[in-house]
Design an enzyme around this catalytic site. Structure first.
Site, PDB file in Angstrom:
ATOM      1  N   PHE A 107       0.838  -1.203   0.000  1.00 55.00           N
ATOM      2  CA  PHE A 107       0.000   0.000   0.000  1.00 55.00           C
ATOM      3  C   PHE A 107       0.869   1.248   0.000  1.00 55.00           C
ATOM      4  O   PHE A 107       0.488   2.289  -0.505  1.00 55.00           O
ATOM      5  CB  PHE A 107      -0.923  -0.007   1.225  1.00 55.00           C
ATOM      6  CG  PHE A 107      -1.899  -1.150   1.211  1.00 55.00           C
ATOM      7  CD1 PHE A 107      -2.929  -1.181   0.285  1.00 55.00           C
ATOM      8  CD2 PHE A 107      -1.760  -2.207   2.099  1.00 55.00           C
ATOM      9  CE1 PHE A 107      -3.822  -2.244   0.251  1.00 55.00           C
ATOM     10  CE2 PHE A 107      -2.656  -3.276   2.077  1.00 55.00           C
ATOM     11  CZ  PHE A 107      -3.688  -3.289   1.153  1.00 55.00           C
ATOM     12  N   CYS A 108       2.024   1.159   0.594  1.00 50.18           N
ATOM     13  CA  CYS A 108       2.914   2.311   0.688  1.00 50.18           C
ATOM     14  C   CYS A 108       4.353   1.811   0.744  1.00 50.18           C
ATOM     15  O   CYS A 108       4.661   1.045   1.631  1.00 50.18           O
ATOM     16  CB  CYS A 108       2.582   3.133   1.934  1.00 50.18           C
ATOM     17  SG  CYS A 108       3.579   4.606   2.107  1.00 50.18           S
TER      18      CYS A 108
END
Lengths: 381, 75
Positions: B12-13
């Site tokens: 996600f990141c």
């Protein structure tokens, strides 16, 4: 023969792991069945999230520094030395002072470093806040900045992925408090097609940027920086140019030189199994913190959560002959949304983040944690 | 077969595109890089970025629960 655990790097991950091992293997250490050695190129430990607060006069530089030795349990052997080579086949690390140290278990926690020199002109014409010295230097420039355009740009990869938002919101509050916000334009750029890599954070951020009058451009990857007549021009790989009077950047990062020089990778990150946190192909080498090549945030909290897993697995391996648990990709980050409010996100490999509305309470919790960090480093919190 | 594979599944990141940008910058011109992503947005935003910057999109393929996107560094 005592088992020798060598930890390379005295940052967040290395320090937590060393202290957790010292506690978990207390009996083995006292019987000289285990020896724990840390090798760190720094003899000072710096709380890096504090740089943002130094930038805006919210913390003083010396509040962020402790002697590395003072953070480590007395049973840990500490070498202030730089590892220049790692030979995982021979189970040996080589140091700048000429030592060759054999290990039974190795922890690589050599971290990351901002490298503005990777983008032509960035070191000469840009500013950053990712070292204590650069944060102090930029603080002085901000104090004198009375009018004009500030551009914000990111290198890839960079640690602390929420820092672009935090510095932008804090700049807005800083100039508002000084009463000159109407004379200062804030121009935010970001490498991918939205204003933050985390989609829910980007969605929350767009109306916030608009409310605060922060202009932005996405798909902007710094390629070259030039200066002429006191103005700075940042050219992007996508073909646009951002002109400004003051450029604030987070430069691209690379891992430690020793990782590159040892032939482990060409960018300084160590190929790491996403669950076991072992160096791919080596059962006795763990990796933690920014040093991994995992597709997760390079951040203090990542280092912290990985360290819990690495330390517990090393203790289990030494006591019971096998590791105990897997890392699930856990990351948790506070996000300061200005000088008086904050929020936080947490996520892992399977659960996406979902930010809460910003509140004063979360901001105060972050300010409290800035003081409590030293307990984390000691393996207490 | 790509020269380098980035397994950004579950990322996600910083996310698949950011991982690709980092890999392109640290590998020489001519390198082919395969990005694996569980984010359906990658099938759109990776090709968009590749086109804008002028690299070469070698292929996009939906596999069992994830996307494989192969890019060649062109400059």
């Amino acid at each position: 023969m005592a088992k020798h655990v060598v930890i390379v790097g005295g940052g967040v991950a290395g320090t937590i792991i060393a202290n957790l091992l010292a506690r978990g293997l207390k009996e083995e250490l006292s019987k000289a069945e285990v020896v724990i050695t840390m090798i760190s190129k720094e003899d000072k430990h710096v709380y890096q999230p504090g740089f943002l607060y130094v930038l805006f006069d919210k913390m003083r530089p010396d509040e962020l520094i402790r002697d590395q030795r003072s953070l480590l349990a007395p049973s840990i052997i500490f070498h202030h030395d730089t590892v220049v080579g790692i030979d995982p086949k021979a189970c040996e690390v080589h140091t700048e002072k000429g030592k060759k140290i054999k290990y039974d278990y190795l922890v690589i926690a050599t971290g990351s470093r901002p490298m503005p020199e990777l983008i032509p002109g960035l070191k000469e014409h840009g500013n950053m806040f990712y070292t204590l010295e650069s944060a102090v230097e930029l603080r002085e420039k901000l104090r004198k900045f009375e009018k004009g355009r500030i551009a914000i740009a990111m290198g890839v990869p960079h640690k602390c992925p929420v820092a672009p938002f935090e510095v932008t919101f804090m700049l807005d509050d800083y100039f508002n408090k000084k009463g000159i916000r109407d004379k200062v334009e804030i121009y935010y750029t970001y490498p991918i097609g939205r204003i933050h890599t985390l989609e829910p954070v980007a969605q929350w951020g767009v109306p916030e940027f608009e409310r605060r009058g922060i202009k932005y451009e996405t798909l902007f990857n710094m390629e070259k920086v030039e200066a002429h007549n006191g103005s700075v021009a940042v050219h992007s790989a996508e073909g646009s140019t951002a002109e400004c009077d003051l450029l604030i950047t987070i430069p691209p990062h690379r891992g430690a030189q020793a990782i590159m020089d040892s032939g482990i990778s060409n960018d300084g990150w160590v190929p790491t199994n996403r669950h076991s946190l072992k160096y791919e192909g080596y059962e006795n080498v763990y990796v933690a913190g920014d040093t991994t090549n995992l597709p997760i945030s390079k951040a203090g909290s990542t280092a912290h959560f990985e360290s819990d897993v690495v330390a517990d697995n090393l203790i289990a391996e030494i006591k019971e002959g096998h590791p105990a648990k897997d890392y699930d990709g856990k990351v948790m980050c506070f996000i300061e949304t200005g000088f008086d409010k904050g929020t936080y996100i947490h996520f892992n490999y399977t659960t996406p983040p979902s930010p809460m509305p910003p509140s004063k309470m979360i901001h105060w919790l972050k300010l409290g944690y800035n003081r409590m960090y030293w307990l984390t480093a000691r393996g207490v919190l | 077969m790509a020269d380098k594979v980035i397994d950004a599944r579950g990322s996600f990141c910083p996310g698949p595109l950011m991982e690709l940008i980092a890999a392109i910058k640290s590998n020489p011109v001519g390198t082919t890089i395969e990005v694996l992503s569980t984010d359906k947005g990658s099938a759109k935003d990776v090709p968009e970025w590749v086109k804008k910057v002028g690299h070469e999109l070698v292929g996009v393929e939906e596999k069992d629960g994830y996307w494989s996107i192969v890019v060649k560094r062109a400059k």
